[in-house]
Design an enzyme around this catalytic site. Structure first.
Site, PDB file in Angstrom:
ATOM      1  N   LEU A 111     -56.186  39.679  58.855  1.00 22.70           N
ATOM      2  CA  LEU A 111     -55.821  38.497  58.088  1.00 22.70           C
ATOM      3  C   LEU A 111     -57.161  37.828  57.825  1.00 22.70           C
ATOM      4  O   LEU A 111     -57.787  37.305  58.749  1.00 22.70           O
ATOM      5  CB  LEU A 111     -54.882  37.589  58.885  1.00 22.70           C
ATOM      6  CG  LEU A 111     -54.244  36.426  58.109  1.00 22.70           C
ATOM      7  CD1 LEU A 111     -53.431  36.946  56.928  1.00 22.70           C
ATOM      8  CD2 LEU A 111     -53.375  35.584  59.017  1.00 22.70           C
ATOM      9  N   ASP A 112     -57.649  37.887  56.590  1.00 23.08           N
ATOM     10  CA  ASP A 112     -59.051  37.535  56.343  1.00 23.08           C
ATOM     11  C   ASP A 112     -59.380  36.107  56.739  1.00 23.08           C
ATOM     12  O   ASP A 112     -58.494  35.262  56.922  1.00 23.08           O
ATOM     13  CB  ASP A 112     -59.456  37.838  54.893  1.00 23.08           C
ATOM     14  CG  ASP A 112     -58.755  36.965  53.876  1.00 23.08           C
ATOM     15  OD1 ASP A 112     -58.849  35.743  53.990  1.00 23.08           O
ATOM     16  OD2 ASP A 112     -58.111  37.518  52.957  1.00 23.08           O
ATOM     17  N   VAL A 113     -60.650  35.835  56.867  1.00 22.30           N
ATOM     18  CA  VAL A 113     -61.123  34.576  57.451  1.00 22.30           C
ATOM     19  C   VAL A 113     -60.627  33.361  56.678  1.00 22.30           C
ATOM     20  O   VAL A 113     -60.401  32.293  57.264  1.00 22.30           O
ATOM     21  CB  VAL A 113     -62.666  34.580  57.546  1.00 22.30           C
ATOM     22  CG1 VAL A 113     -63.296  34.616  56.161  1.00 22.30           C
ATOM     23  CG2 VAL A 113     -63.186  33.403  58.355  1.00 22.30           C
ATOM     24  N   ALA A 114     -60.426  33.497  55.357  1.00 22.11           N
ATOM     25  CA  ALA A 114     -59.981  32.370  54.536  1.00 22.11           C
ATOM     26  C   ALA A 114     -58.464  32.205  54.522  1.00 22.11           C
ATOM     27  O   ALA A 114     -57.940  31.254  53.941  1.00 22.11           O
ATOM     28  CB  ALA A 114     -60.490  32.536  53.106  1.00 22.11           C
ATOM     29  N   SER A 115     -57.746  33.139  55.170  1.00 18.30           N
ATOM     30  CA  SER A 115     -56.286  33.094  55.198  1.00 18.30           C
ATOM     31  C   SER A 115     -55.793  32.556  56.531  1.00 18.30           C
ATOM     32  O   SER A 115     -56.517  32.526  57.524  1.00 18.30           O
ATOM     33  CB  SER A 115     -55.708  34.482  54.935  1.00 18.30           C
ATOM     34  OG  SER A 115     -56.104  34.961  53.663  1.00 18.30           O
TER      35      SER A 115
END
Length: 250
Positions: A111-115
């Site tokens: 779950l990418d860092v911006a999500s």
């Protein structure tokens, strides 16, 4: 000193057979009692009785097939905040250090860092593999807000699949529903790198907020940002059932 297992009882005292079957991912404890009463479970070759405890070294079979109980399987349901990286120790702001959990656990997928939103953490490699196998078409659901208004054409294109030039692949058809002027829900059955962001960018949109709210049968629910909880037994059993059924169709 006796080794500790599952429910923290000394191993020399054994573990109840219904819990043994549940921990092995066969069924729930209640269903295990039914299987035992139906004579479908044996211990050391003998039909088992309800309430029996399995001792170290004993052989348990379900419908003639050997069953091995795992050490306590940990499955944490986490509400990951933005800014946290889904890696193990060694990288700044990683999820393992953020949670500070007492046992060694790993993130299930990315779950990418911006999500933000739902992330599963486990110590069970088989469980992780079962969830992540793309060919099993397991669902993951997200709520996404983009930088401008969306229309039915956008929804239609997202549903049909979007060609991602950077990955040279067209995404699988998926379920998309408009829930606001600039917000939609999307259910994916694959996990390409930054897939939703790439899909939106290919159609001329930028993601402002991306929140995952479900993985298979596990829902984020009302869990507060930055908090975690253990998966319930019913969540465990349904998850194992879904994984087991997908394996049978491979």
């Amino acid at each position: 000193m006796a080794k500790k297992i599952g429910n923290n009882q000394p191993e020399k005292e054994g573990v109840r057979l219904n819990k043994y079957l549940s921990d092995a991912g066969i069924c729930s404890r209640r269903q295990a009692d039914t299987y035992i009463s139906e004579g479908k479970v044996t211990v050391d070759g003998q039909a088992a009785k309800e309430g029996v405890r399995v001792m170290p070294g004993q052989k348990v079979c379900f419908m003639g097939r050997p069953v091995e109980r795992k050490e306590e399987c940990i499955l944490l349901v986490v509400n990951k905040p933005k800014g946290i990286v889904c890696t193990t120790k060694g990288q700044k702001n990683n999820i393992v250090d953020f949670l500070g959990y007492k046992e060694r656990i790993y993130p299930v997928g990315r779950l990418d860092v911006a999500s933000e939103g739902l992330l599963l953490m486990t110590n069970d490699g088989d469980l992780m593999d079962g969830i992540l196998r793309a060919r099993n078409f397991h669902e993951k659901e997200y709520i996404v807000t983009v930088n401008r208004k969306i229309d039915e054409n956008f929804v239609k294109q997202m549903r049909q699949g979007v060609y991602l030039e950077g990955l040279d692949v067209t995404t699988r058809p998926c379920k998309v529903k408009k829930i606001g002027a600039d917000t939609f829900s999307i259910i994916l059955t694959q996990g390409l790198n930054r897939q939703i962001r790439r899909m939106c960018e290919a159609l001329g949109y930028n993601v402002v907020r991306l929140k995952r709210i479900r993985i298979m049968n596990i829902k984020l629910g009302e869990l507060k940002k930055g908090q975690c909880r253990k998966a319930t037994e019913s969540e465990f059993q349904e998850l194992y059932r879904m994984i087991r059924e997908s394996k049978e169709t491979e």
